[in-house]
Design an enzyme around this catalytic site. Structure first.
Site, PDB file in Angstrom:
ATOM      1  N   CYS A  75      21.443 -11.936  -6.183  1.00  0.00           N
ATOM      2  CA  CYS A  75      22.305 -13.091  -6.442  1.00  0.00           C
ATOM      3  C   CYS A  75      21.770 -14.351  -5.757  1.00  0.00           C
ATOM      4  O   CYS A  75      21.748 -14.423  -4.527  1.00  0.00           O
ATOM      5  CB  CYS A  75      23.718 -12.753  -5.952  1.00  0.00           C
ATOM      6  SG  CYS A  75      24.842 -14.135  -5.827  1.00  0.00           S
ATOM      7  N   CYS A  88      24.247 -16.109  -3.472  1.00  0.00           N
ATOM      8  CA  CYS A  88      24.442 -15.308  -2.258  1.00  0.00           C
ATOM      9  C   CYS A  88      23.339 -15.612  -1.249  1.00  0.00           C
ATOM     10  O   CYS A  88      23.600 -15.760  -0.054  1.00  0.00           O
ATOM     11  CB  CYS A  88      24.421 -13.816  -2.575  1.00  0.00           C
ATOM     12  SG  CYS A  88      25.752 -13.268  -3.659  1.00  0.00           S
TER      13      CYS A  88
END
Length: 144
Positions: free
Chosen positions: A69, A72
């Site tokens: 991600c 993230c």
């Protein structure tokens, strides 16, 4: 009288009992002697998550994330810095939703990164999407 708090060690996951007044004094674990607060998020698995959630008397702020991600990865340094600011009033932790899919499903994580704040074993607030260190600290302080 200073009510003792239960704190889970981020290293050996032993439950420690200490007066609240000692939190700012950089306490060590009674079992492994490592610092109880490291200024960094603790990586949790399904087994250690349950212990930190159920046995810590301070709120637990969890970053549900995944290695693939992009947002993230962008938020990870901010979450790390937030741990340094928010401890010892909160324990910050990270849960990798790729390796801990059952935890992600159990808590209904639909998008990542997602921050979830737990107090007394119950979720009290949730924030989806990447945010900066200032926003993480402000959000956590508002909800705990």
């Amino acid at each position: 009288m200073d009510t003792p708090l239960h704190l889970v060690c981020p290293h050996c996951h032993a439950v420690n009992r200490m007066p609240a007044a000692r939190l700012a004094q950089h306490p060590g674990c009674g079992q492994c002697h490592q610092p109880i607060f490291t200024g960094r998020p603790v990586e949790l698995t399904a087994s250690t998550f349950a212990r930190h959630l159920g046995r810590n008397d301070i709120p637990l702020l969890v970053d549900f994330w995944a290695p693939w991600c992009g947002p993230c990865k962008m938020m990870a340094p901010a979450f790390e810095q937030a741990a340094n600011v928010l401890e010892p009033n909160l324990r910050l932790a990270k849960v990798n939703t790729e390796t801990e899919q059952m935890l992600a499903n159990q808590y209904g994580i639909r998008s990542i990164p997602t921050l979830a704040l737990f107090k007394g074993g119950r979720e009290v607030a949730r924030q989806a999407g990447a945010i900066g260190v200032k926003e993480i600290v402000q959000w956590a302080n508002t909800h705990h």
